[in-house]
Design a protein around this motif. Structure first.
Motif, PDB file in Angstrom:
ATOM      1  N   ALA A  75       0.465  -1.482   0.745  1.00 17.38           N
ATOM      2  CA  ALA A  75       0.114   0.144   0.200  1.00 17.38           C
ATOM      3  C   ALA A  75       0.888   1.077  -0.237  1.00 17.38           C
ATOM      4  O   ALA A  75       0.711   2.205  -1.169  1.00 17.38           O
ATOM      5  CB  ALA A  75      -0.559  -0.204   0.925  1.00 17.38           C
ATOM      6  N   GLU A  76       1.870   1.516   0.566  1.00 19.62           N
ATOM      7  CA  GLU A  76       2.772   2.388   1.035  1.00 19.62           C
ATOM      8  C   GLU A  76       3.423   2.712  -0.141  1.00 19.62           C
ATOM      9  O   GLU A  76       3.504   3.726  -0.694  1.00 19.62           O
ATOM     10  CB  GLU A  76       3.882   2.413   2.087  1.00 19.62           C
ATOM     11  N   SER A  77       4.131   2.175  -1.589  1.00 18.90           N
ATOM     12  CA  SER A  77       4.441   1.777  -2.413  1.00 18.90           C
ATOM     13  C   SER A  77       3.403   2.430  -3.151  1.00 18.90           C
ATOM     14  O   SER A  77       3.830   3.082  -4.632  1.00 18.90           O
ATOM     15  CB  SER A  77       5.125   0.319  -2.950  1.00 18.90           C
ATOM     16  N   LEU A  78       2.075   1.227  -3.511  1.00 20.81           N
ATOM     17  CA  LEU A  78       1.437   1.993  -4.200  1.00 20.81           C
ATOM     18  C   LEU A  78       1.362   3.520  -3.768  1.00 20.81           C
ATOM     19  O   LEU A  78       0.610   3.901  -4.974  1.00 20.81           O
ATOM     20  CB  LEU A  78       0.902   1.142  -4.015  1.00 20.81           C
ATOM     21  N   LYS A  79       1.020   4.202  -3.169  1.00 19.56           N
ATOM     22  CA  LYS A  79       0.693   5.072  -3.138  1.00 19.56           C
ATOM     23  C   LYS A  79       1.735   6.096  -3.688  1.00 19.56           C
ATOM     24  O   LYS A  79       1.795   7.455  -4.440  1.00 19.56           O
ATOM     25  CB  LYS A  79       0.426   6.021  -1.501  1.00 19.56           C
ATOM     26  N   LEU A  80       3.363   5.739  -3.771  1.00 23.25           N
ATOM     27  CA  LEU A  80       4.249   6.473  -4.522  1.00 23.25           C
ATOM     28  C   LEU A  80       4.680   6.661  -6.153  1.00 23.25           C
ATOM     29  O   LEU A  80       4.510   6.844  -6.935  1.00 23.25           O
ATOM     30  CB  LEU A  80       5.704   6.028  -3.934  1.00 23.25           C
ATOM     31  N   VAL A  81       3.378   5.132  -6.459  1.00 19.62           N
ATOM     32  CA  VAL A  81       3.240   4.791  -7.627  1.00 19.62           C
ATOM     33  C   VAL A  81       2.109   5.606  -8.316  1.00 19.62           C
ATOM     34  O   VAL A  81       2.621   6.484  -9.170  1.00 19.62           O
ATOM     35  CB  VAL A  81       2.585   3.850  -7.953  1.00 19.62           C
ATOM     36  N   LYS A  82       0.718   5.782  -7.492  1.00 19.09           N
ATOM     37  CA  LYS A  82       0.418   6.418  -7.889  1.00 19.09           C
ATOM     38  C   LYS A  82       0.585   7.980  -7.979  1.00 19.09           C
ATOM     39  O   LYS A  82      -0.317   8.941  -8.862  1.00 19.09           O
ATOM     40  CB  LYS A  82      -1.290   6.728  -6.679  1.00 19.09           C
ATOM     41  N   ALA A  83       1.046   8.536  -7.198  1.00 16.05           N
ATOM     42  CA  ALA A  83       1.453   9.740  -7.376  1.00 16.05           C
ATOM     43  C   ALA A  83       2.416   9.866  -8.549  1.00 16.05           C
ATOM     44  O   ALA A  83       2.768  10.641  -9.494  1.00 16.05           O
ATOM     45  CB  ALA A  83       2.379  10.173  -5.600  1.00 16.05           C
ATOM     46  N   ALA A  84       3.180   9.585  -8.989  1.00 15.28           N
ATOM     47  CA  ALA A  84       4.396   9.745 -10.025  1.00 15.28           C
ATOM     48  C   ALA A  84       4.060   9.583 -10.938  1.00 15.28           C
ATOM     49  O   ALA A  84       4.059  10.207 -11.869  1.00 15.28           O
ATOM     50  CB  ALA A  84       5.196   8.439  -9.709  1.00 15.28           C
ATOM     51  N   ASP A  85       1.864   8.152 -11.321  1.00 12.44           N
ATOM     52  CA  ASP A  85       1.780   8.330 -12.186  1.00 12.44           C
ATOM     53  C   ASP A  85       1.349   9.041 -12.760  1.00 12.44           C
ATOM     54  O   ASP A  85       1.155  10.506 -13.672  1.00 12.44           O
ATOM     55  CB  ASP A  85       0.248   7.076 -11.983  1.00 12.44           C
ATOM     56  N   ARG A  86       0.239  10.403 -11.812  1.00 12.81           N
ATOM     57  CA  ARG A  86      -0.268  11.524 -11.696  1.00 12.81           C
ATOM     58  C   ARG A  86       0.967  12.459 -11.884  1.00 12.81           C
ATOM     59  O   ARG A  86       0.580  13.508 -13.195  1.00 12.81           O
ATOM     60  CB  ARG A  86      -0.548  11.490 -10.426  1.00 12.81           C
ATOM     61  N   LEU A  87       2.382  12.341 -11.670  1.00 16.48           N
ATOM     62  CA  LEU A  87       2.894  13.351 -11.969  1.00 16.48           C
ATOM     63  C   LEU A  87       3.172  12.751 -12.894  1.00 16.48           C
ATOM     64  O   LEU A  87       3.540  14.191 -14.311  1.00 16.48           O
ATOM     65  CB  LEU A  87       4.211  13.295 -10.743  1.00 16.48           C
ATOM     66  N   CYS A  88       3.140  12.651 -14.109  1.00 13.16           N
ATOM     67  CA  CYS A  88       3.979  11.593 -15.064  1.00 13.16           C
ATOM     68  C   CYS A  88       2.452  12.658 -16.142  1.00 13.16           C
ATOM     69  O   CYS A  88       3.354  13.078 -17.338  1.00 13.16           O
ATOM     70  CB  CYS A  88       4.161  10.686 -15.870  1.00 13.16           C
ATOM     71  N   ALA A  89       1.381  12.180 -15.612  1.00 12.56           N
ATOM     72  CA  ALA A  89       0.539  12.968 -16.094  1.00 12.56           C
ATOM     73  C   ALA A  89       0.491  14.354 -16.672  1.00 12.56           C
ATOM     74  O   ALA A  89       0.423  14.994 -18.011  1.00 12.56           O
ATOM     75  CB  ALA A  89      -0.681  12.144 -16.061  1.00 12.56           C
ATOM     76  N   TYR A  90       0.792  15.267 -15.372  1.00  8.17           N
ATOM     77  CA  TYR A  90       1.128  16.219 -15.310  1.00  8.17           C
ATOM     78  C   TYR A  90       1.951  17.113 -16.370  1.00  8.17           C
ATOM     79  O   TYR A  90       2.086  17.797 -16.916  1.00  8.17           O
ATOM     80  CB  TYR A  90       1.203  17.178 -14.119  1.00  8.17           C
ATOM     81  N   ILE A  91       2.928  15.927 -16.375  1.00  5.63           N
ATOM     82  CA  ILE A  91       4.430  16.592 -17.128  1.00  5.63           C
ATOM     83  C   ILE A  91       3.920  16.268 -18.385  1.00  5.63           C
ATOM     84  O   ILE A  91       4.513  17.145 -19.024  1.00  5.63           O
ATOM     85  CB  ILE A  91       5.449  15.818 -16.605  1.00  5.63           C
ATOM     86  N   LYS A  92       3.077  15.774 -19.093  1.00  5.90           N
ATOM     87  CA  LYS A  92       2.701  15.420 -20.484  1.00  5.90           C
ATOM     88  C   LYS A  92       1.554  16.624 -20.771  1.00  5.90           C
ATOM     89  O   LYS A  92       2.375  16.990 -21.792  1.00  5.90           O
ATOM     90  CB  LYS A  92       2.237  14.302 -20.542  1.00  5.90           C
ATOM     91  N   CYS A  93       0.868  17.391 -19.954  1.00  2.26           N
ATOM     92  CA  CYS A  93       0.537  18.185 -19.724  1.00  2.26           C
ATOM     93  C   CYS A  93       1.545  19.641 -19.532  1.00  2.26           C
ATOM     94  O   CYS A  93       1.239  20.259 -20.838  1.00  2.26           O
ATOM     95  CB  CYS A  93      -0.328  18.778 -18.981  1.00  2.26           C
ATOM     96  N   LEU A  94       2.213  19.823 -19.250  1.00  2.00           N
ATOM     97  CA  LEU A  94       3.051  20.623 -19.290  1.00  2.00           C
ATOM     98  C   LEU A  94       4.270  20.650 -20.578  1.00  2.00           C
ATOM     99  O   LEU A  94       4.542  21.903 -21.142  1.00  2.00           O
ATOM    100  CB  LEU A  94       4.495  20.782 -17.954  1.00  2.00           C
TER     101      LEU A  94
END
Length: 191
Positions: A125-144
């Motif tokens: 669960a704790e590792s998956l929170k980081l994966v979720k954050a990274a996944d969303r951040l990568c979506a944001y980076i794509k938008c940028l």
């Protein structure tokens, strides 16, 4: 014959952001590797800056496999996937079936090893929170990046994704955004 790895290599044919005009197409394979880079960095940040005890290699591996079922399902656009709780629930069932199909493409003696990446347990669960954050951040980076290229198509997605990032309680993510994110809008010469 075992087709698991051949199926994994098909990620390069799955394009993301299907409802949007892209200046630079992004494949599922690209997204997965970028998410793994960022998730690994978040784990390292957690350990080095905030005194946590993540396993960065495990976090990176979970990120690398996080969207593999989309080889069968395709990248269902967010507005469709989250249209309603019923739609999200049904799509979750489809993803579970895709995982089972993937696992049957492996010899039986390897299935549980890979199930731990394709359908992680509560212990992750704790590792998956980081994966979720990274996944969303990568979506944001794509938008940028799209915005930097003059593509207004991603303006709303950027705002929506930024709100989702702001809502995550993840100090590792905050650190990454403060220290590393600004460089994503620079040219190579500026870097």
């Amino acid at each position: 014959m075992n087709s698991f790895f051949a199926i994994l290599f098909r990620q390069k044919y799955i394009l993301r952001w299907g409802l949007m005009r892209n200046t630079t197409p992004e494949s599922l394979s690209e997204h997965s590797s970028e998410t793994a880079f960022v998730a690994h960095a978040l784990a390292v940040i957690g350990n080095r800056v905030f005194g946590k005890a993540y396993d960065p290699d495990r976090v990176a591996a979970l990120a690398l496999f996080h969207d593999v079922p989309e080889v069968f399902t395709g990248d269902l656009p967010t507005p469709i996937k989250y249209f309603s709780s019923e739609m999200r629930s049904e799509y979750g069932k489809i993803e579970e079936q895709a995982v089972e199909r993937l696992l049957t493409a492996l010899p039986e003696e390897f299935r549980e090893e890979y199930r731990a990446y394709l359908a992680p347990a509560e212990a992750d669960a704790e590792s998956l929170k980081l994966v979720k954050a990274a996944d969303r951040l990568c979506a944001y980076i794509k938008c940028l990046i799209e915005e930097t290229c003059g593509n207004r198509e991603f303006e709303n997605a950027k705002k929506t994704t930024e709100k989702k990032l702001d809502a995550l309680e993840c100090e590792e993510l905050t650190y990454f955004r403060e220290h590393f994110l600004p460089a994503f809008t620079l040219t190579l010469d500026e870097m």
